[in-house]
Structures are given as C-alpha cells and as structure tokens.
Scaffold this motif. Structure first.
Motif, PDB file in Angstrom:
ATOM      1  N   ASP A   9       0.832  -1.196   0.000  1.00  0.00           N
ATOM      2  CA  ASP A   9       0.000   0.000   0.000  1.00  0.00           C
ATOM      3  C   ASP A   9       0.874   1.255   0.000  1.00  0.00           C
ATOM      4  O   ASP A   9       0.393   2.356   0.162  1.00  0.00           O
ATOM      5  CB  ASP A   9      -0.956   0.007   1.195  1.00  0.00           C
ATOM      6  N   GLY A  10       2.182   1.068  -0.171  1.00  0.00           N
ATOM      7  CA  GLY A  10       3.114   2.182  -0.159  1.00  0.00           C
ATOM      8  C   GLY A  10       3.711   2.456   1.201  1.00  0.00           C
ATOM      9  O   GLY A  10       4.715   3.131   1.325  1.00  0.00           O
ATOM     10  N   VAL A  11       3.088   1.922   2.241  1.00  0.00           N
ATOM     11  CA  VAL A  11       3.600   2.075   3.605  1.00  0.00           C
ATOM     12  C   VAL A  11       4.195   0.750   4.076  1.00  0.00           C
ATOM     13  O   VAL A  11       5.254   0.714   4.684  1.00  0.00           O
ATOM     14  CB  VAL A  11       2.482   2.536   4.570  1.00  0.00           C
ATOM     15  N   GLN A  12       3.501  -0.343   3.760  1.00  0.00           N
ATOM     16  CA  GLN A  12       3.944  -1.675   4.157  1.00  0.00           C
ATOM     17  C   GLN A  12       3.935  -2.596   2.942  1.00  0.00           C
ATOM     18  O   GLN A  12       3.189  -2.367   1.982  1.00  0.00           O
ATOM     19  CB  GLN A  12       3.031  -2.241   5.235  1.00  0.00           C
ATOM     20  N   VAL A  13       4.751  -3.660   3.014  1.00  0.00           N
ATOM     21  CA  VAL A  13       4.824  -4.654   1.946  1.00  0.00           C
ATOM     22  C   VAL A  13       4.587  -6.028   2.562  1.00  0.00           C
ATOM     23  O   VAL A  13       5.222  -6.381   3.556  1.00  0.00           O
ATOM     24  CB  VAL A  13       6.203  -4.634   1.246  1.00  0.00           C
ATOM     25  N   TRP A  14       3.670  -6.802   1.974  1.00  0.00           N
ATOM     26  CA  TRP A  14       3.334  -8.135   2.444  1.00  0.00           C
ATOM     27  C   TRP A  14       3.714  -9.170   1.395  1.00  0.00           C
ATOM     28  O   TRP A  14       3.627  -8.911   0.187  1.00  0.00           O
ATOM     29  CB  TRP A  14       1.839  -8.243   2.737  1.00  0.00           C
ATOM     30  N   ASP A  15       4.100 -10.356   1.837  1.00  0.00           N
ATOM     31  CA  ASP A  15       4.438 -11.434   0.914  1.00  0.00           C
ATOM     32  C   ASP A  15       3.166 -12.168   0.483  1.00  0.00           C
ATOM     33  O   ASP A  15       2.055 -11.786   0.854  1.00  0.00           O
ATOM     34  CB  ASP A  15       5.475 -12.376   1.531  1.00  0.00           C
ATOM     35  N   ALA A  16       3.348 -13.251  -0.267  1.00  0.00           N
ATOM     36  CA  ALA A  16       2.205 -14.004  -0.795  1.00  0.00           C
ATOM     37  C   ALA A  16       1.378 -14.662   0.300  1.00  0.00           C
ATOM     38  O   ALA A  16       0.191 -14.940   0.107  1.00  0.00           O
ATOM     39  CB  ALA A  16       2.705 -15.065  -1.766  1.00  0.00           C
ATOM     40  N   ASP A  17       1.980 -14.890   1.468  1.00  0.00           N
ATOM     41  CA  ASP A  17       1.258 -15.476   2.598  1.00  0.00           C
ATOM     42  C   ASP A  17       0.663 -14.416   3.511  1.00  0.00           C
ATOM     43  O   ASP A  17       0.237 -14.715   4.625  1.00  0.00           O
ATOM     44  CB  ASP A  17       2.190 -16.389   3.396  1.00  0.00           C
ATOM     45  N   HIS A  18       0.679 -13.160   3.064  1.00  0.00           N
ATOM     46  CA  HIS A  18       0.110 -12.019   3.782  1.00  0.00           C
ATOM     47  C   HIS A  18       0.864 -11.689   5.066  1.00  0.00           C
ATOM     48  O   HIS A  18       0.297 -11.137   6.000  1.00  0.00           O
ATOM     49  CB  HIS A  18      -1.383 -12.224   4.055  1.00  0.00           C
ATOM     50  N   ASN A  19       2.149 -12.042   5.102  1.00  0.00           N
ATOM     51  CA  ASN A  19       3.009 -11.682   6.225  1.00  0.00           C
ATOM     52  C   ASN A  19       3.797 -10.428   5.861  1.00  0.00           C
ATOM     53  O   ASN A  19       4.246 -10.284   4.715  1.00  0.00           O
ATOM     54  CB  ASN A  19       3.999 -12.809   6.540  1.00  0.00           C
ATOM     55  N   LEU A  20       3.998  -9.567   6.825  1.00  0.00           N
ATOM     56  CA  LEU A  20       4.802  -8.376   6.607  1.00  0.00           C
ATOM     57  C   LEU A  20       6.231  -8.805   6.265  1.00  0.00           C
ATOM     58  O   LEU A  20       6.815  -9.636   6.956  1.00  0.00           O
ATOM     59  CB  LEU A  20       4.793  -7.504   7.860  1.00  0.00           C
ATOM     60  N   MET A  21       6.780  -8.281   5.171  1.00  0.00           N
ATOM     61  CA  MET A  21       8.120  -8.671   4.733  1.00  0.00           C
ATOM     62  C   MET A  21       9.189  -7.968   5.573  1.00  0.00           C
ATOM     63  O   MET A  21       8.932  -6.903   6.142  1.00  0.00           O
ATOM     64  CB  MET A  21       8.301  -8.340   3.250  1.00  0.00           C
ATOM     65  N   PRO A  22      10.385  -8.550   5.669  1.00  0.00           N
ATOM     66  CA  PRO A  22      11.475  -7.884   6.385  1.00  0.00           C
ATOM     67  C   PRO A  22      11.747  -6.501   5.774  1.00  0.00           C
ATOM     68  O   PRO A  22      11.787  -6.367   4.547  1.00  0.00           O
ATOM     69  CB  PRO A  22      12.673  -8.817   6.173  1.00  0.00           C
ATOM     70  N   ASN A  23      11.909  -5.507   6.611  1.00  0.00           N
ATOM     71  CA  ASN A  23      12.110  -4.115   6.185  1.00  0.00           C
ATOM     72  C   ASN A  23      10.926  -3.597   5.366  1.00  0.00           C
ATOM     73  O   ASN A  23      11.073  -2.645   4.609  1.00  0.00           O
ATOM     74  CB  ASN A  23      13.408  -3.947   5.394  1.00  0.00           C
ATOM     75  N   GLY A  24       9.767  -4.216   5.495  1.00  0.00           N
ATOM     76  CA  GLY A  24       8.598  -3.825   4.721  1.00  0.00           C
ATOM     77  C   GLY A  24       7.605  -2.992   5.503  1.00  0.00           C
ATOM     78  O   GLY A  24       6.402  -3.068   5.266  1.00  0.00           O
ATOM     79  N   ASP A  25       8.086  -2.193   6.456  1.00  0.00           N
ATOM     80  CA  ASP A  25       7.195  -1.376   7.262  1.00  0.00           C
ATOM     81  C   ASP A  25       7.710   0.061   7.313  1.00  0.00           C
ATOM     82  O   ASP A  25       8.915   0.302   7.228  1.00  0.00           O
ATOM     83  CB  ASP A  25       7.112  -1.946   8.680  1.00  0.00           C
TER      84      ASP A  25
END
Length: 118
Positions: free
Chosen positions: A86-102
């Motif tokens: 969403d431009g603020v956070q990045v999630w992987d295919a399993d809907h988990n927040l990715m490392p450094n994705g916040d």
C-alpha cells in the motif's frame, strides 16, 4: 485559402491515422505475452482483492490493505502472487509483513502505488 485548409486537414487526418495504426500494433510492456501473468493479482482497499490467475472468472482474496492506492507483483511465468503493498507496508504471498517492509513512507500513504520491475 480554402485549398490550404483542406490540404492541411487531409494531411492532419493521414498523420493521425498513421499514429493510431502504429499505436494499435505495438504492445505495451505489461501486455506482452511474457508479462501478462505478472498482472494477475489486483489488491484493493477494504482488505480485499481479485485474483485473475485462474483463467476464468476472477477469484476474490483477502489482503492487508485497508485503503485504496495499492499494487501487487505476480510471477510472470506462473501468475503466483509474489508481494503486494500500500506504499507504507509490503506483504508477501502469505500475507506476512516482509522484512524491512514497514514504515516505507513514514505514515498513511494517500497516493497510489506503482511497482516497477527492475
């Protein structure tokens, strides 16, 4: 003067028709066959999205995106979801927040997001 205007209009029409024909023949980057599957997941706001990878009707899926302005990347070969943001956070295919994705933008993103393959 009338002949000049008539000739100019005809010339303009020919140029425009050639531009339209050329633009219709050229596939855009995301329309090339090798990248069609890379656009199969469309996340939306309200924690929802659509999956077009099945080839038939789109299948709804749940996402972690509360508002509009999101983007997703899918595998160009298989169509499997890789990640979405969403431009603020990045999630992987399993809907988990990715490392450094916040906190990518530092707050609520009120603009749309674009993922560019590089």
């Amino acid at each position: 003067m009338n002949q000049f205007i008539t000739r100019f209009v005809i010339l303009l029409a020919l140029v425009c028709s050639n531009i339209l024909l050329y633009s219709q023949q050229q596939l855009r980057y995301n329309e090339r066959p090798e990248f069609i599957k890379a656009n199969t997941h469309w996340p939306f706001g309200m924690f929802s999205g659509l999956d077009f990878s099945g080839g038939g009707d789109p299948v709804p899926f749940s996402s972690n995106i509360p508002w509009d302005g999101s983007a997703a990347a899918s595998d160009p070969q298989t169509g499997a979801l890789l990640f979405y943001t969403d431009g603020v956070q990045v999630w992987d295919a399993d809907h988990n927040l990715m490392p450094n994705g916040d906190s990518l933008y530092g707050g609520i993103n009120l603009q749309d997001v674009c993922i560019v393959p590089f």
